[in-house]
Each structure stands twice: as structure tokens, then as C-alpha cells.
Design an enzyme around this catalytic site. Sequence first.
Site, mmCIF file in Angstrom:
data_model
loop_
_atom_site.group_PDB
_atom_site.id
_atom_site.type_symbol
_atom_site.label_atom_id
_atom_site.label_comp_id
_atom_site.label_asym_id
_atom_site.label_seq_id
_atom_site.Cartn_x
_atom_site.Cartn_y
_atom_site.Cartn_z
ATOM 1 C CB THR A 1 -24.169 4.809 9.953
ATOM 2 O OG1 THR A 1 -23.637 5.249 11.191
ATOM 3 C CG2 THR A 1 -23.044 4.692 8.949
ATOM 4 C CB THR B 1 -21.999 7.877 10.040
ATOM 5 O OG1 THR B 1 -22.893 7.839 11.150
ATOM 6 C CG2 THR B 1 -20.589 8.092 10.532
ATOM 7 C CB SER C 1 -15.123 3.987 12.197
ATOM 8 O OG SER C 1 -16.319 3.671 11.525
ATOM 9 C CB SER C 2 -18.079 -0.408 13.739
ATOM 10 O OG SER C 2 -17.691 -0.357 15.081
ATOM 11 N N GLY D 1 -25.254 0.793 11.745
ATOM 12 C CA GLY D 1 -25.610 -0.023 12.907
ATOM 13 C C GLY D 1 -24.547 -0.037 13.987
HETATM 14 O O1 DON Z 1 -18.222 4.928 12.869
HETATM 15 C C1 DON Z 1 -18.928 4.216 13.557
HETATM 16 O O2 DON Z 1 -18.661 3.064 13.837
HETATM 17 C C2 DON Z 1 -20.242 4.771 14.076
HETATM 18 N N1 DON Z 1 -20.142 6.200 14.243
HETATM 19 C C3 DON Z 1 -21.306 4.398 13.108
HETATM 20 C C4 DON Z 1 -22.645 4.925 13.495
HETATM 21 C C5 DON Z 1 -23.732 4.110 12.974
HETATM 22 O O3 DON Z 1 -23.562 3.115 12.338
HETATM 23 C C6 DON Z 1 -25.055 4.538 13.336
HETATM 24 N N2 DON Z 1 -26.020 3.800 12.606
HETATM 25 N N3 DON Z 1 -26.883 3.159 12.607
#
Ligand code: DON
Length: 577
Positions: A385, A403, A456-457, A477
Site C-alpha cells: 500500500t 493500495t 480496511s486498516s 502495512g
Molecule cells: O486496506 C487495507 O487495510 C489493506 N488492503 C492495506 C494493504 C497494505 O497496507 C499493504 N501494504 N503494505
Amino acid sequence: MKAVARLHVAIRVSMFCVMSAGVVLSGSAVAVAPEAAFSEDGMVASRSALASEVGADILARGGNAIDAAVATGFALAVTYPSAGNLAGGGFMVIRLADGTTITNDHREVAPLAATRDMYLDASGDVVPGRSTSSHLAVGVPGTVDGLLDVLERYGTMSRREVIAPAIRLARNGFPLDLDLARDLAAQLPAMQQYPASMAIFSNSRKDGQPWQRGDVLRQTDLARTLELISRKGRDGFYRGRTAALFAAEMKRGGGLITEEDLAGYESVWREPVTGTYRDHQIISMPPPSSGGVLLVQMLNMLGAHDLRSMGYGSADAVHVMIEAERRAYADRAEYLGDPDFVKVPMAQLIDPAYAKQRFADFNPLKSSRSSEIGAGSWPAESPDTTHVSVIDKAGNAVAYTTTLNLSYGAKMVAEGTGMLLNNEMDDFSSKPDTPNAYGLIGRAANAIEPRKRMLSSMTPTIVVKDGKVLLVTGSPGGSTIITTTLQIIVNVIDHGMTLSDAVSSPRVHHQWQPDAVLYERRGLSPDTVKILSERGHQGLTEWKWERGIGDANSVMAVGGGFAGMADPRNAGSAAHP
Ligand code: DON
């Protein structure tokens, strides 16, 4: 205008960092923080030096922070294909200099034909890979609609002006640095099954060998897609040629997204989640992100504890943070989902009184146990992301996280469009209490439904002090995004760190399930690990992935100007006019 990615790292430190092409891949935080960039005229910090320069150039030409963030977003789709995107989604938190705050939710949605059990086999078990590595993994993308909406509402420049740099970078190409060349090479095994991906991300003149550092990556199909968006606006993406190619790709590979899905996509303006932490105002992303709610909830729990006198990295400070994280992430699994589909008890979750009650059983000398329900595992795959922080000299600020979900999303380019497709459907709960790629579990609130947004986070966040923006931050992350953002805020507010120290310092992560504490190398001293273990914390594990936890490209107001700091764990940069 100069891009600033100066990393002044003591020689002593470089012995345990992997230095490449001026890039510090530190494996964990550096002991001596690199210097932040400084400017009185605004700042852009992102994962890609070329994209940060695009944003800084927009500021130099008189654009505001919104123009710069949108231009940087489009540029990232070209220069940072791992997470920058047209066919993904994101969240933008905006605070204008006049105090107006708003967020734009352009998260992907499930296709109309999606069903709750679409990732389960006949016996009701999750089919490995179906929600991450197949045409079924793709959500209906929101980025283009969101960026264009934001520009129209709060930008000052034309669509053409802000997209032009991305078109140039795609059409003329740019020389690959070692960081991106290595990253692309690592993706090729997974891309082999997708000729349209290999045609771009490997050297087809050399039989699909990896691109090398210094090779020029040209993306002519992507340039054409960007041109269509530049000329026609959202119709250049959600209708016509691009939409037809997208739908054809889905049909070819057994995916669900149709032209109707694309034409029907709409980004949503939402009020931010807000909270107060030691006289600072926290402005962050509401559901369908869990980020802002958990951040405010955890800060509420920490407010009664004197982290400053406990000291950064002390067993006491780490213990209290883990305990706050455990409780907040447990609530996430139960309550959080798309607010347009489920009732999220927001007011209760971010109420300081609730935090007090939730933390009443906190024992400063003994860890609690995460519930027995569900069992997660840490991501085996490097996730991706990306986060951009922007502030302009007038004080308008943008925190933007975007992302494709995992690195390079589904690794699949929709033929003819040059666009990598997301695999965001994995952020839904495929089956109750069954971990996703980040070990996160969910239940009914995050079950799959047509047109619903997956939880999502992502936690793009703006911190305000005395009516002025102090900090713009956020991170990629996966599940660690929220705790990374929390630690940066605590580092600044409680531990009084400079921006460079706050971003560079080692991170620790806990997410309730699995019941384990992850820490970056040298993030916890051996005696701290011992104390935490004696208090009952389980699974104290050093984070193995060489780049460390998170990538928090941040900006902060300091003495008459702005500091900008790209996370030294990666190869981003802060740039300014
Ligand atoms: O939206 C989310 O929480 C995840 N799809 C985010 C993905 C992510 O942070 C990948 N990265 N390092």
C-alpha cells in the site's frame, strides 16, 4: 525545485543496513535517524522520489495541497506500480487551512455478482489463493473516481494539468533505480501466468528477463489510459474503451466485474473520525476503514497513562500499548465493516468513557490473553500500500493512503490498459473467524455483499494543535498500519521526538489475534523482551521482513516551516517547491 532524499546515516549504522543506490533498506529502524527535509513553502512525502517531485512541482506552480496530492497519486500509478494505482482504491483525509475537514472514500466495492461464500469450496473451506491471486480477487476500483472528485471539489488546477506529469512518465518512461528493478524482478514468477503483466514488467526484448537498474520503463498502454482519463474524466475509466478492456479481462479469467459494475462506481465523501489526545485533535479515516476508529480508541485508552515518563521503548510503555491494541483489534473483528451496509457503533467505540471501561481490567504488571477464537498467521507475502503526506504553505493538508492490497495487487494487468488490478477482495472476511492475508479475522459485519466495501486498516491521519496542522501521517502495512500510525503520534506527542526520529524509530505491533508481539530488529532490548514475557506476553517475535514494519512518509510543522520525512525503511523521498 529539488527532491530531497538525503539520508545521513552514521557509518556505524550502515554496517547493519543494506545500502543500495542511496537507499537504506534497513531491516529495522536506523539508530541515527536520517535528516528530514525542510521548507517554508510546503512539502510532499511519498514512497517514490519521482512522484514526490511531481507533487512538489505542482506546489511550485501555485497549486494547493489537493492539486499536489492528486498529481502525486496519478504519478504513483506509474512510478510505484506495487501500490500506486488506477485500478485500486484509497482514502484521503483533507484539512483545509480554514479548518474544514473531510474525507474521500474511494475504496473498492464487491462486484454485483459477488456472493458471501464465493471463496469457499463445497465443504465450506476457504480455497487458498482465490481471494488474492485470481480474477475473482479483484474489487471494483475507486481511485480514479476519488481523485477526480477531490480535485473538482477542492483543487485549483485542471484535470489535464495534474495528470500530465503521470502521462509523461508513462509514455517517455523513467530509468529504474535498483529498488524498483529488484522489486519488479521479485514479482516475475507470480506474473508469468499473465502475459499482459510480463509484457510491461519484464524485458520482452530479452525473453522476459527482469528489467535491470538503469533500464527505462515505458508504459504506453498506461499512458493511453491516463490520456483518456485526462480528456474524458471519469468516463475515460469507468466507461468506453478502458471499461470494455477491463470487463473483457474479467471475462477471460473468470472474474465477476462487468461494465455495469464500473459505470456504477461512486466514491463517497465522509465526515472524518475525530478524537482528542493530550490537547491535540486527531482527524482520521472513518469506516469502511477501521484505522481511524481504532486509532482514536487506542489513544483514548492511552490518555490516562503517562507514556512520557515511562520512556520510549520501556517495558511499561510497550506493555500498555500492546494491551490497548489487543482490545481495539478485538472490537475490529466484531463491529467494523462498511457503514453503508452494517451499523457500526462508532459513537460508542470512540467514546472516551467506553475506552475507560474497556481498559478497566488493565493490569500494569500482567498481560491479558487474547480470546481463543480464530487463529491468524502473519503475511507470507510482502504486502503493499502506499502513503502520501502533503501540506502547502497556506496550511492545507492531505493525508492519502492508496493500495492494490498486496504488492502489485493480483499481479494481473488488464490487457490493453497497462493497469495492474487490485486483489482487495481479500480484505473481506471470506469466512467468519478465518484469517486473511494479514492474519486479521472478521465476522458478519465484514462479510461479502454486492457493492459493499471491504474493511480496511488504512489510517491517513492529520493531527492539529492550537488550530493548526502539526502532523500529517499514515502508512502501508495491512494490519500494522494502525499501530504504526499510533506509534508515530505517540512518538511526537508523548516522547517529544523530531519527525525524523518519530518516523525512524523501531516499531512494535500487536493485533489481538494472533496473540503475538512483533518487533523490529533492536525494537525491544533483550531485557525488555524478558520483562514483557514475564508479564505474560506471548509470541514475542522479531519481524523478519528486511524492510521493517510500515512506510510512514510524513510531514510536520516545525519552526516556521515544514519538515518532510520519507520512511528510511524504504526508498521514498520528501520533496518541496
Ligand atoms: O486496506 C487495507 O487495510 C489493506 N488492503 C492495506 C494493504 C497494505 O497496507 C499493504 N501494504 N503494505
